[in-house]
Every structure is written in structure tokens, then in C-alpha cells.
Scaffold this active site. Structure first.
Site, PDB file in Angstrom:
ATOM      1  N   HIS A 183       0.848  -1.196   0.000  1.00 57.88           N
ATOM      2  CA  HIS A 183       0.000   0.000   0.000  1.00 57.88           C
ATOM      3  C   HIS A 183       0.879   1.240   0.000  1.00 57.88           C
ATOM      4  O   HIS A 183       1.789   1.383   0.828  1.00 57.88           O
ATOM      5  CB  HIS A 183      -0.933  -0.020   1.200  1.00 57.88           C
ATOM      6  CG  HIS A 183      -1.959  -1.108   1.119  1.00 57.88           C
ATOM      7  ND1 HIS A 183      -2.282  -1.918   2.186  1.00 57.88           N
ATOM      8  CD2 HIS A 183      -2.726  -1.529   0.082  1.00 57.88           C
ATOM      9  CE1 HIS A 183      -3.208  -2.788   1.805  1.00 57.88           C
ATOM     10  NE2 HIS A 183      -3.490  -2.575   0.538  1.00 57.88           N
ATOM     11  N   ARG A 240      -3.295   5.035  -1.605  1.00 57.10           N
ATOM     12  CA  ARG A 240      -3.141   3.655  -1.143  1.00 57.10           C
ATOM     13  C   ARG A 240      -2.927   2.648  -2.276  1.00 57.10           C
ATOM     14  O   ARG A 240      -2.173   1.692  -2.133  1.00 57.10           O
ATOM     15  CB  ARG A 240      -4.406   3.258  -0.362  1.00 57.10           C
ATOM     16  CG  ARG A 240      -4.548   1.789   0.001  1.00 57.10           C
ATOM     17  CD  ARG A 240      -5.880   1.566   0.700  1.00 57.10           C
ATOM     18  NE  ARG A 240      -6.230   0.162   0.858  1.00 57.10           N
ATOM     19  CZ  ARG A 240      -5.970  -0.571   1.927  1.00 57.10           C
ATOM     20  NH1 ARG A 240      -5.328  -0.026   2.951  1.00 57.10           N
ATOM     21  NH2 ARG A 240      -6.337  -1.830   1.994  1.00 57.10           N
ATOM     22  N   HIS A 309       3.051  -4.609   6.455  1.00 52.58           N
ATOM     23  CA  HIS A 309       2.092  -3.527   6.240  1.00 52.58           C
ATOM     24  C   HIS A 309       2.108  -2.588   7.455  1.00 52.58           C
ATOM     25  O   HIS A 309       2.874  -2.763   8.386  1.00 52.58           O
ATOM     26  CB  HIS A 309       0.681  -4.090   6.055  1.00 52.58           C
ATOM     27  CG  HIS A 309       0.473  -4.818   4.765  1.00 52.58           C
ATOM     28  ND1 HIS A 309      -0.369  -4.357   3.775  1.00 52.58           N
ATOM     29  CD2 HIS A 309       0.998  -5.984   4.296  1.00 52.58           C
ATOM     30  CE1 HIS A 309      -0.354  -5.202   2.763  1.00 52.58           C
ATOM     31  NE2 HIS A 309       0.466  -6.200   3.045  1.00 52.58           N
ATOM     32  N   SER A 310       1.195  -1.613   7.445  1.00 55.10           N
ATOM     33  CA  SER A 310       1.034  -0.696   8.564  1.00 55.10           C
ATOM     34  C   SER A 310      -0.411  -0.184   8.539  1.00 55.10           C
ATOM     35  O   SER A 310      -0.965   0.039   7.461  1.00 55.10           O
ATOM     36  CB  SER A 310       2.011   0.473   8.400  1.00 55.10           C
ATOM     37  OG  SER A 310       1.845   1.442   9.391  1.00 55.10           O
ATOM     38  N   TYR A 361     -10.609  -7.694  10.384  1.00 59.70           N
ATOM     39  CA  TYR A 361     -11.805  -7.661   9.538  1.00 59.70           C
ATOM     40  C   TYR A 361     -11.518  -8.503   8.296  1.00 59.70           C
ATOM     41  O   TYR A 361     -10.358  -8.751   7.952  1.00 59.70           O
ATOM     42  CB  TYR A 361     -12.169  -6.228   9.127  1.00 59.70           C
ATOM     43  CG  TYR A 361     -11.009  -5.407   8.611  1.00 59.70           C
ATOM     44  CD1 TYR A 361     -10.551  -5.547   7.309  1.00 59.70           C
ATOM     45  CD2 TYR A 361     -10.357  -4.495   9.437  1.00 59.70           C
ATOM     46  CE1 TYR A 361      -9.488  -4.809   6.835  1.00 59.70           C
ATOM     47  CE2 TYR A 361      -9.289  -3.746   8.973  1.00 59.70           C
ATOM     48  CZ  TYR A 361      -8.867  -3.910   7.660  1.00 59.70           C
ATOM     49  OH  TYR A 361      -7.805  -3.166   7.199  1.00 59.70           O
ATOM     50  N   GLU A 383       1.432  -6.103  10.674  1.00 62.23           N
ATOM     51  CA  GLU A 383       0.986  -4.710  10.685  1.00 62.23           C
ATOM     52  C   GLU A 383       1.822  -3.948  11.708  1.00 62.23           C
ATOM     53  O   GLU A 383       1.708  -4.181  12.914  1.00 62.23           O
ATOM     54  CB  GLU A 383      -0.496  -4.621  11.047  1.00 62.23           C
ATOM     55  CG  GLU A 383      -1.434  -5.262  10.032  1.00 62.23           C
ATOM     56  CD  GLU A 383      -1.734  -4.360   8.859  1.00 62.23           C
ATOM     57  OE1 GLU A 383      -1.271  -3.191   8.876  1.00 62.23           O
ATOM     58  OE2 GLU A 383      -2.434  -4.806   7.928  1.00 62.23           O
TER      59      GLU A 383
END
Length: 424
Positions: A183, A240, A309-310, A361, A383
């Protein structure tokens, strides 16, 4: 029964492009609890996301969400939050002002710390600088480092992997595959991956065990077009997606919803203008094709796939497309907890560990599910934590702390994998 945070969609007529083509002046960022503090009921943010001319649910985890709110919607969001007795706080009173200052700081740091053969932790680096860095490492360490061009982005940027070995020349070792920069706006991801590359190559003695029977194959930036676009100006900082046109009016797809494993199911969007757009078909993007081909080319030897990711301090494993766990979830959990425990011991930060869809999610069509299904017995999304001052974009002053903490966790997980899956 879920409590729905209702938005009067029909009362708004400003186009999405207006919100996206400004410097976000007057926009506010709210951190909102995802639980009703009296009834303990979970909120459904779909109505906000569907009205993204005025709202963007920027980051969401099991406890809270960050919501970007248009200036004209400030009164409405406060009314809705207060009416539903939601806990919230304003983390940025003027997102446009913050983005402007952030951009100016990064430009200043780029001038102060030009690339001179190595990448430090003083600033965020460009895709070209990262590619040059791994090329330089290969020239300096020809027996232990190999750089391979594995594809080209939509806008023509070269995607390159670096393979790190111990130089003994043995073929068919086990493999750990790592990637970053899915992203665009998650700049801390490539920074953490590059830090790990530097450690494996230039601090070899400390990590020799991890390279004895294992090769590391690393793709630092999966989405270079988006990554570069997010660095152009304050206006593009929150981009993104990729940069291939997705419709007549919109650009890009979410590369981490574009994999052909339960593609375009829960947690993915069919709207080309949405940040979670899964694409017109699976593997519509040249960048995701590159990752797919890497996964398949290494699956017979691959023991761990890690995509960085973050943000949120999570170690997530399959499944992401459904709130369920695979039969071998205990193996995944064991390795993830090794990383979590090491980070906690080193810094005190506590990562959450668990199934992706359960803990956060649903996110169907993601690379970690795809790699796991393709044969990697250990597959994670990591993350990374938020920055101290900015919950959604860590400032340069946080880079050093965050990448070092991340590497502690990666080393611990790799050590567990090396022991768990010795070379046949």
C-alpha cells in the site's frame, strides 16, 4: 444486533474528486472506538465508507478506527458520535496542515541525507534509491547477494528482488519470502524491509544461523508507482492503491485484494473508486502478477511468507477471507507468538496475534492467504505500529525505533521457522 452509525447520504452532493483534489485543509482525523461504551455493541462503519465524499475510514482494527472527515461534515459526525455515545478523540485538527508540514520535513531530510551507498533510518527513501541500494549490496557482496529483475510496474518501474545467502553455493535451500510496500502510503513498510536486508547482509555474523540452510528472497516495494505517487505532494500522501486506471474517472486497485484466492469476496470492493477495489479480475495488476509468480516459483522450498504492512501492531495469519482458521493454525500461532514475545521483551510493545478476519476484519484476495494456499506453511501479514505523534503515518523521528523493533520480531519468527522446518 449491530448498531449502525447512520449517515444522511442524500444530504451531501460534493463529488469525491473535490475531497481528493485538495490539500485536506480543514479535514479532521477522529479516532473512534468501535464499541458502544454502554451496550458494548460493535459499530458498522459501512455507511461512512459508502459516503466517502465526506468520510474515509482510514485505518480500522479490532478496537478503534481513524476516520477522515470533510470540513462540511464536522457537525454531522459529532452529532452522530454523541448520539450513539461513542468514545472518540480528534487526533488531527487540520489534516491538510499536518500533511504540508510532513511533506516539507521529508523534502528537507532528502536534501540533508542524500543517498551515498547506504540507507539509514533518518528519512524515507524513494523506490529508485532502494533499488540502487540492493544493486550496490550485490556488487559489494557477490557471493552472498543476488539481485534479480522480476517484473515491471504499470508505469514502467522495475521490480527487483534481492536474494541473500551465506555464500556456500548450496542449491535448493529452504526459503523465507518477504515483501513490503503493498500500500502506497505505508512508507514504514519498505523502511522496515530495507532495514532487515541491511542486517542480513552487513551484520551477517549475528544472523548466520538464519542463512545456514535458508535463502531469503525479498521484494522491498511491491507497489512502486503508488509509493512514488504518494511522495509527490501533500495532496497525494494518503494514496493507497496502484496507478493503473480502474475506470473512466478513477485510478488504481488495492493490490492486497487482487489475488486469486476468494477474490472479490468479503472485505473487497467492486467500486473502481474505492480504496479497497479488488480490480476487474484477479491479477489484473502487473505488480500482483510479480508476487504471484514469486510465490509459485518458491513454493516447493518456501517455509515462511511475510508481507509487511502498517498500521496497528498485529501479527495476522490466515484466513483473511473468512472468520475461520486453517487446520494448521497452531503452527502459525506458535511462530507468530515467538515474534510477539520477542518484541514485548525488547520494547514493551504488545502485538496482537491471530486470524486476520477474526482479529481485524475480512480481507479476501490477500497475498498471505494466497501464499498459504500455494504451499507456504507459515504465512503472515505483519501490521507495524503507529508512530508516536501520528497514528497513521509515522514521522521520520520514529523510523529508527520502529524498524529495529520490527526486525526483532522477524528474527524471532525466522528462528522458530528454521527450527521447525529444517532442511530436508
Amino acid at each position: 444486533m449491530k448498531l449502525i452509525l447512520w449517515v444522511a447520504v442524500c444530504s451531501y452532493a460534493i463529488a469525491l474528486s473535490y475531497a481528493k483534489d485538495t490539500f485536506y485543509n480543514g479535514f479532521k482525523m477522529y479516532e473512534v472506538s468501535m464499541m458502544d461504551r454502554q451496550a458494548g455493541r460493535r459499530l458498522d462503519y459501512s455507511m461512512l465508507e459508502n459516503n466517502n465524499s465526506y468520510y474515509e475510514v482510514y485505518s480500522r482494527n479490532g478496537a478503534s478506527a481513524h476516520i477522515l472527515v470533510h470540513p462540511d461534515a464536522q457537525a454531522d459526525i459529532l452529532k452522530l458520535l454523541n448520539a450513539n455515545m461513542m468514545n472518540y478523540k480528534i487526533v488531527h485538527n487540520d489534516v491538510g496542515l499536518w500533511l504540508q508540514r510532513d511533506f516539507e520535513m521529508n523534502q528537507k531530510l532528502r536534501n540533508l541525507y542524500p543517498y551515498q551507498g547506504k540507507l539509514g533510518t533518518e528519512r524515507y527513501y524513494s523506490h529508485d534509491e532502494i533499488n540502487q541500494f540492493i544493486e550496490d549490496l550485490a556488487k559489494q557482496n557477490p557471493t552472498r547477494v543476488e539481485v534479480k529483475t522480476v517484473g515491471k510496474s504499470f508505469e514502467g518501474r522495475w521490480l527487483k528482488t534481492i536474494r541473500i545467502t551465506n555464500g556456500d553455493g548450496r542449491a535448493n535451500k529452504n526459503v523465507i519470502l518477504v515483501d513490503g510496500g503493498f500500500h502506497a502510503r505505508e512508507w514504514i513498510s519498505p523502511a522496515a524491509v530495507v532495514y532487515g536486508i541491511n542486517e542480513l547482509v552487513n551484520n551477517y555474523e549475528a544472523h548466520a544461523q538464519l542463512l545456514q540452510d535458508y535463502d531469503w528472497v525479498i521484494l522491498p516495494v511491491v507497489n512502486p508507482d503508488g509509493y512514488e505517487y504518494s511522495q509527490i505532494s501533500p495532496n497525494t500522501r494518503m494514496w493507497r492503491k496502484t496507478r493503473q486506471p480502474s475506470s473512466r474517472h478513477c485510478i488504481g486497485i488495492d493490490p492486497n485484494r487482487n489475488f486469486d484466492f476468494h477474490w472479490n469476496e468479503a472485505g473487497a470492493s467492486s467500486d473502481p473508486c474505492d480504496d479497497g477495489y479488488a480490480g476487474p479480475k484477479a491479477f489484473s495488476e502487473p505488480e500482483t502478477i510479480v508476487v504471484r509468480d514469486l510465490i509459485h516459483s518458491l513454493a516447493d522450498r518456501g517455509k515462511m511468507y511475510l508481507t509487511v504492512h502498517s498500521e496497528g501492531s498485529y501479527l495476522l495469519y490466515p484466513w483473511g477471507y473468512i472468520e475461520s482458521l486453517p487446520d494448521t493454525w497452531q503452527d502459525l500461532d506458535e511462530v507468530a507468538r515467538a515474534g510477539r514475545d520477542a518484541i514485548k521483551a525488547a520494547t514493551g510493545n504488545v502485538y496482537k496475534v491471530g486470524g486476520s478476519a477474526i482479529l481485524m476484519y475480512p480481507a479476501a484476495g490477500a497475498s498471505d492467504d494466497y501464499a498459504f494456499n500455494a504451499g507456504f506453511p507459515i504465512s503472515f501479514t505483519m501490521e507495524l505500529p503507529s508512530g508516536r505523534k501520528n497514528p497513521f503515518h509515522p514521522p521520520p523521528t520514529d523510523i529508527d525505533r520502529l524498524v529495529k523493533e520490527t526486525w526483532v520480531g522477524i528474527v524471532a519468527m525466522a528462528q522458530k521457522v528454521v527450527k521447525k522446518y529444517p532442511l530436508n
